[in-house]
Design a protein around this motif. Sequence first.
Motif, PDB file in Angstrom:
ATOM      1  N   LEU A  72      -0.346  -2.833  -1.569  1.00 29.40           N
ATOM      2  CA  LEU A  72       0.429  -3.268  -1.990  1.00 29.40           C
ATOM      3  C   LEU A  72       1.147  -1.890  -2.274  1.00 29.40           C
ATOM      4  O   LEU A  72       2.930  -2.009  -1.825  1.00 29.40           O
ATOM      5  CB  LEU A  72       0.315  -3.354  -3.260  1.00 29.40           C
ATOM      6  N   THR A  73       1.026  -1.088  -2.659  1.00 28.16           N
ATOM      7  CA  THR A  73       1.818   0.608  -2.785  1.00 28.16           C
ATOM      8  C   THR A  73       2.222   0.851  -1.344  1.00 28.16           C
ATOM      9  O   THR A  73       3.238   1.266  -1.180  1.00 28.16           O
ATOM     10  CB  THR A  73       0.848   1.783  -3.485  1.00 28.16           C
ATOM     11  N   THR A  74       1.423   0.940  -0.442  1.00 29.89           N
ATOM     12  CA  THR A  74       1.529   1.390   0.903  1.00 29.89           C
ATOM     13  C   THR A  74       3.050   0.306   1.568  1.00 29.89           C
ATOM     14  O   THR A  74       3.995   1.054   1.979  1.00 29.89           O
ATOM     15  CB  THR A  74       0.747   1.253   1.370  1.00 29.89           C
ATOM     16  N   TRP A  75       3.001  -1.324   1.471  1.00 24.03           N
ATOM     17  CA  TRP A  75       3.796  -1.647   1.659  1.00 24.03           C
ATOM     18  C   TRP A  75       4.853  -1.869   0.794  1.00 24.03           C
ATOM     19  O   TRP A  75       5.774  -1.637   1.619  1.00 24.03           O
ATOM     20  CB  TRP A  75       3.441  -3.408   1.152  1.00 24.03           C
ATOM     21  N   VAL A  76       5.114  -1.493  -0.246  1.00 24.15           N
ATOM     22  CA  VAL A  76       6.046  -1.622  -1.026  1.00 24.15           C
ATOM     23  C   VAL A  76       6.596  -0.008  -0.197  1.00 24.15           C
ATOM     24  O   VAL A  76       8.399  -0.833  -0.297  1.00 24.15           O
ATOM     25  CB  VAL A  76       5.891  -1.320  -2.973  1.00 24.15           C
ATOM     26  N   ARG A  77       6.022   1.283  -0.407  1.00 25.13           N
ATOM     27  CA  ARG A  77       6.825   2.159  -0.130  1.00 25.13           C
ATOM     28  C   ARG A  77       7.718   2.260   1.152  1.00 25.13           C
ATOM     29  O   ARG A  77       8.716   3.117   1.697  1.00 25.13           O
ATOM     30  CB  ARG A  77       5.593   3.406  -0.538  1.00 25.13           C
ATOM     31  N   SER A  78       6.233   1.875   1.816  1.00 29.30           N
ATOM     32  CA  SER A  78       7.157   1.131   3.768  1.00 29.30           C
ATOM     33  C   SER A  78       8.771   0.563   3.395  1.00 29.30           C
ATOM     34  O   SER A  78       9.066   0.393   4.515  1.00 29.30           O
ATOM     35  CB  SER A  78       6.233   0.662   4.210  1.00 29.30           C
ATOM     36  N   SER A  79       8.782  -0.358   2.201  1.00 31.25           N
ATOM     37  CA  SER A  79      10.222  -1.112   2.391  1.00 31.25           C
ATOM     38  C   SER A  79      11.121  -0.609   1.958  1.00 31.25           C
ATOM     39  O   SER A  79      12.281  -1.109   1.227  1.00 31.25           O
ATOM     40  CB  SER A  79       9.839  -1.917   1.297  1.00 31.25           C
ATOM     41  N   GLY A  80      11.281   0.368   1.762  1.00 30.87           N
ATOM     42  CA  GLY A  80      11.942   2.183   0.935  1.00 30.87           C
ATOM     43  C   GLY A  80      12.281   1.369  -0.434  1.00 30.87           C
ATOM     44  O   GLY A  80      13.213   2.570  -0.629  1.00 30.87           O
ATOM     45  N   LEU A  81      11.106   1.192  -1.155  1.00 32.06           N
ATOM     46  CA  LEU A  81      11.033   1.049  -2.886  1.00 32.06           C
ATOM     47  C   LEU A  81       9.761   1.421  -3.030  1.00 32.06           C
ATOM     48  O   LEU A  81       9.753   2.604  -2.324  1.00 32.06           O
ATOM     49  CB  LEU A  81      10.613  -0.287  -3.133  1.00 32.06           C
ATOM     50  N   GLU A  82       9.930   2.070  -4.723  1.00 33.23           N
ATOM     51  CA  GLU A  82       8.998   3.110  -4.848  1.00 33.23           C
ATOM     52  C   GLU A  82       9.083   2.025  -6.026  1.00 33.23           C
ATOM     53  O   GLU A  82       9.045   1.116  -6.467  1.00 33.23           O
ATOM     54  CB  GLU A  82      10.013   3.991  -5.996  1.00 33.23           C
ATOM     55  N   PRO A  83       7.194   1.737  -6.348  1.00 38.97           N
ATOM     56  CA  PRO A  83       7.040   1.181  -7.478  1.00 38.97           C
ATOM     57  C   PRO A  83       6.787   1.736  -8.125  1.00 38.97           C
ATOM     58  O   PRO A  83       6.774   2.107  -9.246  1.00 38.97           O
ATOM     59  CB  PRO A  83       5.048   1.367  -6.969  1.00 38.97           C
ATOM     60  N   PRO A  84       6.484   0.882  -9.427  1.00 42.93           N
ATOM     61  CA  PRO A  84       7.290   1.235 -10.704  1.00 42.93           C
ATOM     62  C   PRO A  84       6.002   2.268 -11.239  1.00 42.93           C
ATOM     63  O   PRO A  84       5.202   2.003 -11.114  1.00 42.93           O
ATOM     64  CB  PRO A  84       6.661  -0.187 -11.298  1.00 42.93           C
ATOM     65  N   ALA A  85       6.349   2.672 -12.473  1.00 45.14           N
ATOM     66  CA  ALA A  85       5.406   3.765 -13.088  1.00 45.14           C
ATOM     67  C   ALA A  85       4.176   3.558 -14.020  1.00 45.14           C
ATOM     68  O   ALA A  85       4.578   2.711 -14.283  1.00 45.14           O
ATOM     69  CB  ALA A  85       6.125   4.843 -14.326  1.00 45.14           C
TER      70      ALA A  85
END
Length: 119
Positions: A90-103
């Motif tokens: 999920l973290t990889t998918w969120v970062r590939s979407s150009g977003l940053e996962p929450p802290a």
Amino acid sequence: MSVETWTAVSSGVVGVASAAAAVWSGRAARRTRRDQRRDDFTVVTDAMRKEMDRQGRRIDELEQSSDRQDLRLEGAGVAITYLIDRVRGLTTWVRSSGLEPPAAKPIPDQAREFINQDV
């Protein structure tokens, strides 16, 4: 000898015989020191055997409990591995979407040694 004399003599003989039988039976019924020791040893041996059986059953119960805990830990390890892979995906998918996962929240001290922080 008269009848009374015979009666008195026979009563005396019976009395002496009864007394001798009482003394003999009392002596025969008395437990010797060897008998007492043997019976004490038997009692102690039986008590030890009973305690050893109880301890054996307790060890068997503890082994079964340990086996159940091992199975639970193995299942928990598999679940944690799955969740880590899922979070990484999920973290990889969120970062590939150009977003940053929450802290993330801080890691508890008890869990720190089990968590690899490369996520």
